[in-house]
Design an enzyme around this catalytic site. Sequence first.
Site, PDB file in Angstrom:
ATOM      1  N   GLU A 244      -4.199 -35.445  13.930  1.00  0.00           N
ATOM      2  CA  GLU A 244      -3.564 -34.192  14.330  1.00  0.00           C
ATOM      3  C   GLU A 244      -3.754 -33.115  13.272  1.00  0.00           C
ATOM      4  O   GLU A 244      -4.103 -31.974  13.597  1.00  0.00           O
ATOM      5  CB  GLU A 244      -2.076 -34.416  14.592  1.00  0.00           C
ATOM      6  N   ARG A 270      -9.928   3.210  16.634  1.00  0.00           N
ATOM      7  CA  ARG A 270      -8.725   3.976  16.309  1.00  0.00           C
ATOM      8  C   ARG A 270      -9.029   5.004  15.220  1.00  0.00           C
ATOM      9  O   ARG A 270      -9.633   4.688  14.199  1.00  0.00           O
ATOM     10  CB  ARG A 270      -7.632   3.015  15.835  1.00  0.00           C
TER      11      ARG A 270
END
Length: 381
Positions: A244, A270
């Site tokens: 995991e 932007r």
Amino acid sequence: MNFDLTDDQRKRYDEVFDGVRESLGAPSGPGAGAGGFTRDRWKEAARLGLVGLCIPGEYGGGGLGALDTALSLEAFGRGCPDTGLVFAVSAHLLACAVPIRDFAGEQVRADLLGGLASGELIAANAMTEDEAGSDVGTLATVAVRDGDDYVLDGEKSFASNAPVADVLVTYATTDPKAGYLGLTAFAGRTGRPGVTVGEPFDKMGLHGCQAGRVTFTGYRIPSSHLLGAEGTGAAVFQHSMGWERACLFAGYLGLMDRQLDACVEHARQRRQFGRHLGGFQAVSHRIAAMKQRLEAARLLLYRACWLLDQQRDHTLAVALAKVAASEAAVANSLDAVQIFGGSGFRTETGIEQHLRDSIPSTIFSGTSEVQRELVARELGL
């Protein structure tokens, strides 16, 4: 030393990424990832082979090793805006299917692995308790042998996938005097007398993965459903956590790739004070730092998975990779919110969701503090 992926690995990555992006949502968008778990989305992940990546082919899985599993989860995380779903699939696969694959008897493997690989069955890992989070050697849940069965009593406090699970991988104390050597691992079905699953928790993020309490009251599990032998539960758990910690965080690499693309695009478009945001060093250097964290985490994670596949000592490498990937995800998400400014604070852009999905990554699978303690011990301290 070769840092290139093979042609097969690149092809698999691209196929997973394209399939996920097409069927499980665009990589970004208004409120991306803010929804909850649905069986339809789980079935779609199963159709793409994601819920059975490292389950042996004889049971319908992909038969992949740790690195190839991680690469597929990375592509999943990059293509899917629902990081909670990526986490749910990873928990099902790594914390549950892996210990069943490696420690269950043939009868249990035959009974469960096919359904886990196809997505017909969903698995939950029930280890954590109110007084046993990082300290898993003090489980209050007990299992007592009664003939051919074990009878479990106790409560698990935080089990990912539990509210929708068909299969539970759980751990209980069979010898209270033996400490962590007295733990035993089990694989059992839900929907049977003696097991109660609570309502899903309200959480900060990872909404695509439901989590809840699991209560055992006289819950009987046949002795044939032990994972490993009695008293080896700690070893079973650490084995599954190796997978995991090495593989799950590849999903966060994918998230950071997707996030970085969004930040670069935003900085190009932007304009403030007559210039594009990317023309300001304060912004461009922040994005450069995001890239640096991502690539450092990627290299550490790939190395940890490679060592796991080579069956070499991987404890140090896995701990380093887990800390690097989880802390990079949090830091990069904070930077992404800052780069997007006010729009990054609004849910409609999906940017703030990255942060809420990343925050728990430094807690689950062993906190950053636990990982650093493992590193220190491996260094001889």
